[in-house]
Scaffold this active site. Structure first.
Site, mmCIF file in Angstrom:
data_model
loop_
_atom_site.group_PDB
_atom_site.id
_atom_site.type_symbol
_atom_site.label_atom_id
_atom_site.label_comp_id
_atom_site.label_asym_id
_atom_site.label_seq_id
_atom_site.Cartn_x
_atom_site.Cartn_y
_atom_site.Cartn_z
ATOM 1 N N HIS A 42 -14.831 -11.524 46.891
ATOM 2 C CA HIS A 42 -13.738 -11.226 46.010
ATOM 3 C C HIS A 42 -13.868 -12.069 45.058
ATOM 4 C CE1 HIS A 42 -12.210 -8.881 49.590
ATOM 5 N NE2 HIS A 42 -11.368 -8.392 48.762
ATOM 6 N N HIS A 102 -11.519 -17.945 53.478
ATOM 7 C CA HIS A 102 -12.517 -18.983 52.766
ATOM 8 C C HIS A 102 -12.263 -20.452 52.820
ATOM 9 C CE1 HIS A 102 -15.115 -15.604 51.554
ATOM 10 N NE2 HIS A 102 -14.243 -14.764 51.137
HETATM 11 C C1 LIG Z 1 -17.507 -2.049 51.406
HETATM 12 C C2 LIG Z 1 -17.658 -2.689 50.102
HETATM 13 C C3 LIG Z 1 -18.000 -1.812 48.919
HETATM 14 C C4 LIG Z 1 -17.569 -3.851 49.856
HETATM 15 C C5 LIG Z 1 -17.248 -5.016 50.805
HETATM 16 C C6 LIG Z 1 -16.232 -5.933 50.005
HETATM 17 C C7 LIG Z 1 -15.931 -7.127 51.068
HETATM 18 C C8 LIG Z 1 -15.232 -7.019 52.020
HETATM 19 C C9 LIG Z 1 -16.151 -8.295 50.508
HETATM 20 C C10 LIG Z 1 -15.956 -9.596 51.301
HETATM 21 O O1 LIG Z 1 -15.292 -10.644 50.318
HETATM 22 P P1 LIG Z 1 -15.048 -11.980 50.817
HETATM 23 O O2 LIG Z 1 -16.260 -12.690 50.936
HETATM 24 O O3 LIG Z 1 -14.384 -12.641 49.738
HETATM 25 O O4 LIG Z 1 -14.524 -11.959 52.152
#
Ligand SMILES: CC(C)=CCC/C(C)=C/COP(=O)(O)O
Length: 278
Positions: free
Chosen positions: A198, A240
């Site tokens: 994110h 995180h």
């Molecule tokens: C399914 C798609 C297209 C993307 C996944 C995005 C996601 C869940 C990322 C994890 O984010 P963090 O590392 O910030 O938790």
């Protein structure tokens, strides 16, 4: 030959000169050192060994014959140890701070009632709305310039997913223990936390908006605020540690520079799409 060259000094020592004690130190450990080696380690030594692991090179090994004749080796052993201690301290601070900031990690957490709004912010930085929204705008766009920007944004978002996935699977840092894993639509690598996907997307998307949309100052401030809030919400939700988010921001920032460097013009894109058969 100079008076204090190693060769002349050695000859003097062997012949039983005033440097005899020094010769003994160089060839075998004196009684005091042998005693120290056989005695149990002092609490300070134990602490250093715990940080460094057994046989790490600090302490008695530094007194051995080979290291006393090679002062540069001593520096080589000491520097990684200091670096190791600094890194461990940073990680300890990171874990402590992340735990303290994880005030929305569960419904029972101190700020548990703010969890729904944090999860809404999470959705605003998720890959699905970003990729889906870009594809939607691409279909609706009727200007070549708009299509060019949107196609580059789409490629940037896909590149971001791939790079974050690679780094996560290489580093394999577990999410904080206080995290409740109830995020929607995740890949298997998303059980790992470094870096925050994110945060990379927020930094990449934020830079993209600021550079390619003509926005009034209040809107530019809003974009920057949104980027910061997405990062903060990752730690507050317990998803995180602070370092995951800080490194995620840096990675997203650099990814934007990479996308700018590899920018595909509309003519290149048409060739690219023709190659893909689209
Ligand atoms: C399914 C798609 C297209 C993307 C996944 C995005 C996601 C869940 C990322 C994890 O984010 P963090 O590392 O910030 O938790």
């Amino acid at each position: 030959m100079p008076a204090h060259s190693p060769k002349s000094r050695n000859r003097e020592l062997k012949s039983g000169g005033g440097g005899r004690l020094e010769f003994l130190v160089l060839s075998k450990p004196p009684a005091a050192l042998q005693r120290a080696a056989s005695e149990p380690p002092s609490p300070r030594h134990r602490a250093v060994q715990q940080v460094e692991g057994p046989g790490s090179g600090l302490g008695l090994r530094r007194d051995s014959a080979s290291s006393s004749s090679q002062p540069d080796d001593d520096c080589m052993k000491l520097n990684p140890s200091l670096l190791g201690i600094a890194l461990r301290s940073l990680l300890a601070i990171d874990l402590w701070l992340s735990k303290r900031l994880g005030v929305c990690a569960t419904e029972d957490s101190p700020w548990g009632s703010a969890r729904p709004i944090m999860k809404l912010i999470e959705v605003s930085g998720h890959g699905i709305p970003w990729i889906g929204g870009t594809l939607y705008c691409l279909c609706k766009s009727d200007s070549t310039a708009g299509q060019e920007v949107l196609l580059n944004l789409l490629l940037a978002l896909i590149l971001d997913l791939v790079l974050v996935g690679i780094v996560k699977s290489l580093v394999r840092r577990r999410r904080p223990t206080h995290n409740k894993m109830d995020m929607f639509a995740t890949f298997s690598v998303d059980r790992y936390s470094f870096p925050s996907g994110h945060a990379t997307r927020a930094a990449l998307g934020g830079r993209f908006f600021l550079n390619h949309l003509v926005l009034a100052v209040p809107l530019r401030v809003l974009v920057m605020l949104w980027v910061c809030i997405v990062g903060l919400s990752r730690v507050m939700l317990g998803r995180h540690n602070v370092t995951d988010v800080v490194c995620g921001f840096s990675m997203g920032y650099l990814q934007y520079s990479l996308v700018e460097y590899m920018w595909l013009s509309s003519s290149n894109l048409q060739t690219f799409l023709r190659l893909l058969g689209i």
